[in-house]
Scaffold this motif. Structure first.
Motif, PDB file in Angstrom:
ATOM      1  N   GLY A  14     -65.527  67.396 -42.120  1.00 28.00           N
ATOM      2  CA  GLY A  14     -65.390  67.086 -43.895  1.00 28.00           C
ATOM      3  C   GLY A  14     -64.618  65.527 -44.784  1.00 28.00           C
ATOM      4  N   GLY A  15     -65.210  65.095 -43.846  1.00 32.55           N
ATOM      5  CA  GLY A  15     -64.350  63.477 -45.571  1.00 32.55           C
ATOM      6  C   GLY A  15     -65.994  63.403 -46.381  1.00 32.55           C
ATOM      7  N   SER A  16     -64.999  62.026 -46.720  1.00 28.44           N
ATOM      8  CA  SER A  16     -65.927  61.778 -47.848  1.00 28.44           C
ATOM      9  C   SER A  16     -67.551  60.792 -47.349  1.00 28.44           C
ATOM     10  CB  SER A  16     -65.505  60.652 -49.128  1.00 28.44           C
ATOM     11  OG  SER A  16     -63.953  61.446 -49.345  1.00 28.44           O
ATOM     12  N   ALA A  73     -77.198  62.430 -48.694  1.00 30.44           N
ATOM     13  CA  ALA A  73     -77.112  62.863 -47.759  1.00 30.44           C
ATOM     14  C   ALA A  73     -76.795  61.546 -46.519  1.00 30.44           C
ATOM     15  CB  ALA A  73     -78.015  63.418 -46.828  1.00 30.44           C
ATOM     16  N   PRO A  74     -76.016  61.771 -46.101  1.00 32.28           N
ATOM     17  CA  PRO A  74     -75.464  61.203 -44.746  1.00 32.28           C
ATOM     18  C   PRO A  74     -76.788  61.413 -43.576  1.00 32.28           C
ATOM     19  CG  PRO A  74     -73.765  63.175 -44.198  1.00 32.28           C
ATOM     20  CD  PRO A  74     -75.144  63.278 -45.498  1.00 32.28           C
ATOM     21  N   SER A  75     -77.078  59.986 -42.488  1.00 32.49           N
ATOM     22  CA  SER A  75     -77.676  59.945 -41.599  1.00 32.49           C
ATOM     23  C   SER A  75     -77.245  60.248 -40.464  1.00 32.49           C
ATOM     24  CB  SER A  75     -78.346  58.517 -41.105  1.00 32.49           C
ATOM     25  OG  SER A  75     -79.076  57.754 -42.377  1.00 32.49           O
ATOM     26  N   THR A  76     -78.277  61.172 -39.738  1.00 31.18           N
ATOM     27  CA  THR A  76     -77.563  62.112 -39.048  1.00 31.18           C
ATOM     28  C   THR A  76     -78.627  61.382 -36.979  1.00 31.18           C
ATOM     29  OG1 THR A  76     -79.191  63.812 -38.168  1.00 31.18           O
ATOM     30  CG2 THR A  76     -76.784  63.875 -39.116  1.00 31.18           C
ATOM     31  N   GLN A  77     -79.118  60.211 -37.329  1.00 27.78           N
ATOM     32  CA  GLN A  77     -79.359  59.559 -36.762  1.00 27.78           C
ATOM     33  C   GLN A  77     -80.399  58.388 -36.598  1.00 27.78           C
ATOM     34  OE1 GLN A  77     -82.677  61.103 -33.475  1.00 27.78           O
ATOM     35  NE2 GLN A  77     -81.172  60.849 -32.095  1.00 27.78           N
ATOM     36  N   PHE A  78     -79.595  57.084 -36.606  1.00 32.66           N
ATOM     37  CA  PHE A  78     -80.714  55.550 -36.791  1.00 32.66           C
ATOM     38  C   PHE A  78     -81.125  54.949 -35.485  1.00 32.66           C
ATOM     39  CE2 PHE A  78     -79.626  51.395 -37.282  1.00 32.66           C
ATOM     40  CZ  PHE A  78     -80.848  50.990 -38.718  1.00 32.66           C
ATOM     41  N   SER A  79     -82.469  54.467 -35.798  1.00 33.06           N
ATOM     42  CA  SER A  79     -81.979  53.548 -34.213  1.00 33.06           C
ATOM     43  C   SER A  79     -82.660  51.750 -35.463  1.00 33.06           C
ATOM     44  CB  SER A  79     -83.316  53.938 -33.649  1.00 33.06           C
ATOM     45  OG  SER A  79     -83.763  52.898 -33.171  1.00 33.06           O
ATOM     46  N   GLY A  80     -82.753  50.925 -34.930  1.00 30.46           N
ATOM     47  CA  GLY A  80     -82.997  49.100 -35.431  1.00 30.46           C
ATOM     48  C   GLY A  80     -83.877  49.157 -34.503  1.00 30.46           C
ATOM     49  N   LEU A  81     -84.617  49.847 -34.056  1.00 29.18           N
ATOM     50  CA  LEU A  81     -85.887  49.381 -33.784  1.00 29.18           C
ATOM     51  C   LEU A  81     -87.315  50.669 -34.116  1.00 29.18           C
ATOM     52  CD1 LEU A  81     -84.898  48.408 -29.520  1.00 29.18           C
ATOM     53  CD2 LEU A  81     -85.696  46.787 -31.895  1.00 29.18           C
ATOM     54  N   SER A  82     -88.165  49.299 -34.342  1.00 28.03           N
ATOM     55  CA  SER A  82     -88.880  50.636 -34.778  1.00 28.03           C
ATOM     56  C   SER A  82     -89.958  50.680 -34.186  1.00 28.03           C
ATOM     57  CB  SER A  82     -89.641  49.530 -35.638  1.00 28.03           C
ATOM     58  OG  SER A  82     -90.765  48.227 -34.938  1.00 28.03           O
ATOM     59  N   ARG A  83     -90.082  50.301 -32.800  1.00 29.70           N
ATOM     60  CA  ARG A  83     -90.435  50.739 -31.240  1.00 29.70           C
ATOM     61  C   ARG A  83     -89.947  50.023 -30.500  1.00 29.70           C
ATOM     62  NH1 ARG A  83     -93.680  46.157 -32.801  1.00 29.70           N
ATOM     63  NH2 ARG A  83     -94.014  44.991 -31.644  1.00 29.70           N
ATOM     64  N   GLU A  84     -90.145  50.903 -28.443  1.00 34.09           N
ATOM     65  CA  GLU A  84     -89.250  50.757 -27.564  1.00 34.09           C
ATOM     66  C   GLU A  84     -89.785  49.251 -27.300  1.00 34.09           C
ATOM     67  OE1 GLU A  84     -89.123  54.058 -24.978  1.00 34.09           O
ATOM     68  OE2 GLU A  84     -88.083  55.291 -26.145  1.00 34.09           O
ATOM     69  N   LEU A  85     -88.879  48.333 -26.623  1.00 30.93           N
ATOM     70  CA  LEU A  85     -88.923  47.310 -26.224  1.00 30.93           C
ATOM     71  C   LEU A  85     -89.422  47.537 -24.088  1.00 30.93           C
ATOM     72  CD1 LEU A  85     -86.619  45.313 -26.516  1.00 30.93           C
ATOM     73  CD2 LEU A  85     -88.716  44.871 -27.401  1.00 30.93           C
TER      74      LEU A  85
END
Length: 455
Positions: free
Chosen positions: A320-322, A329-341
């Motif tokens: 419930g925070g700001s 809309a806040p992201s609920t998932q993110f990955s810094g890779l575009s594909r797996e190593l």
């Protein structure tokens, strides 16, 4: 020590590589949390079949003692009788000032054979769709939860030990021991700082003739992440969640030191006995047990050990925070890779080195010949240009491991090993579309990048 009747919330979560996932937990209004109930254990285990099993692994427990007695790898039809229990060594206390005693730095038990904590454990079995558990209570100060998740190829043993009683005048050094019938010929293996594997031989040193005067402590070695034994066909590996002392004091056996409480100072500089009070008097940890064919065992313990070392960090916060960015809309998932190593490559370092430059380290996780069936021990070539989701690598300069000078200009002693001439260093400027890692190699780069938000 935490209360044993505390409830746990259990749900399946997935986290992408080099990223995060956010989950929200909300209590439904007007409803109370429903705890999963299991049949309580009696004073002794009842005569029933005690097993936990998933699609890869089965663990069987003695219905009369409650102890683990058998593991089966269902993928390769490998069956290994293995008994796990807790023991302790009575610490040497010394009869005079000239006798070395056990202390913070010194491990010196007063006898070679440890004492069994208990011949049986009170047990309780919990089985749900998300986890199967066998709760073992060995004594008032030692318990363990043996756990198996769906899809998991290892058995998890979460132990809790302490406060260790010393009212009998003996300091105690507690071990978890696994006993099997594997013919290991005095050999066992431990890791070196989580990377290379070293062969250990009981009562032996490779560079001098050993006069063994401490048959227990003299065969203990540091275990940073794993210890294993093998007969050439099957391999039993135990992964640790912290550095511990470990050994194989007889064929087919593995033991790991889990806790110590001592009454005397060993005279090595601490100036006090290892006699913690409060929360330091008890400890909780995990051992992960893998059973596999020796020819492919490295695939399991290499990859699982890396997962344990870099397990996701759990952060709890009230909801419930700001939002960070109003109107977005806040992201609920993110990955810094575009594909797996590839599975044999680990991203060791990714750090800012300037506005448009990053420090990048990559390591090959396998040694030559470790993966005898697949190709994970082979050199691997990567295209780094569009590997990351938020930037593109436009230029690479290779540096020394410490990143304090270009590798091509570094002055090195020239050696000619038995495997042939040392390969010449690659040029400092490289093609980011083709970077090759040799087995066990770590390479460090300064990467010029173009941030995608700047496009």
């Amino acid at each position: 020590m935490p209360s044993s009747d505390m409830q746990e919330l259990l749900f399946s979560a997935s986290v992408p590589a080099l990223g995060f996932s956010i989950y929200s937990v909300t209590q439904v209004p007007g409803r109370s949390p429903q705890a999963h109930t299991s049949q309580p254990g009696s004073q002794k285990p009842s005569s029933r079949i005690l097993t936990i099993q998933n699609e890869h692994l089965r663990a069987r427990f003695d219905p009369d003692t409650g102890l683990l007695v058998e593991l089966k790898n269902l993928d390769h039809d490998l069956l290994l009788p293995v008994r796990q229990a807790f023991y302790w060594y009575n610490a040497s206390t010394g009869n005079n000032l000239s006798t070395q005693v056990s202390g913070a730095y010194i491990f010196r038990p007063n006898r070679q054979e440890p004492l069994l904590m208990n011949h049986w454990a009170q047990t309780r079995v919990v089985k749900t769709a998300l986890v199967q558990e066998v709760h073992q209570n060995f004594s008032a100060w030692c318990s363990q939860v043996v756990r198996l998740y769906p899809g998991q190829r290892h058995l998890e043993l979460e132990w809790t030990v302490g406060p260790i009683p010393v009212g009998d005048g003996w300091g105690k050094e507690v071990i978890s021991r696994f006993d099997t019938a594997l013919e290991t010929k005095g050999l066992f293996f431990t890791d070196s700082n989580g990377r290379e594997i070293l062969e250990r031989r009981r009562d032996y040193r490779p560079t001098w003739e050993l006069n063994q005067t401490e048959p227990v402590a003299g065969n203990y070695y540091p275990v940073n992440s794993r210890i294993y034994i093998t007969d050439g066909n099957m391999q039993l590996t135990v992964l640790t969640d912290r550095s511990q002392g470990g050994s194989s004091l007889k064929d087919g056996s593995i033991e790991l030191m889990v806790h110590r409480r001592l009454l005397r100072d060993d005279g090595r500089g601490v100036g006090e006995a290892l006699l913690e009070k409060g929360s330091g008097s008890w400890v909780r940890g995990r051992h992960l047990v893998l059973l596999d064919k020796a020819s492919i065992a490295a695939v399991g313990h290499r990859l699982q050990s890396e997962k344990e070392l870099l397990s996701p960090q759990v952060v709890l916060a009230p909801g419930g925070g700001s939002p960070y960015h109003r109107g977005v809309a806040p992201s609920t998932q993110f990955s810094g890779l575009s594909r797996e190593l590839p599975p044999n490559v680990h991203l060791l370092t990714l750090a800012r080195w300037g506005r448009k430059m990053l420090l990048l380290r990559l390591e090959h996780q396998f040694a030559v010949g470790e993966d005898m069936v697949g190709n994970l021990s082979s050199p691997v070539t990567l295209d780094l240009r569009d590997l990351f989701s938020t930037f593109t690598i436009t230029d690479l300069k290779e540096t020394t491991l410490a990143a304090n000078q270009l590798r091509a200009s570094a002055s090195r002693l020239q050696w000619t090993p038995s495997t042939g001439p040392t390969p010449k260093p690659s040029p400092s400027r490289l093609d980011p579309a083709s970077v090759t890692l040799q087995p066990m190699e770590i390479r460090t780069f300064l990467a010029s990048v173009q941030w995608k938000e700047d496009d």
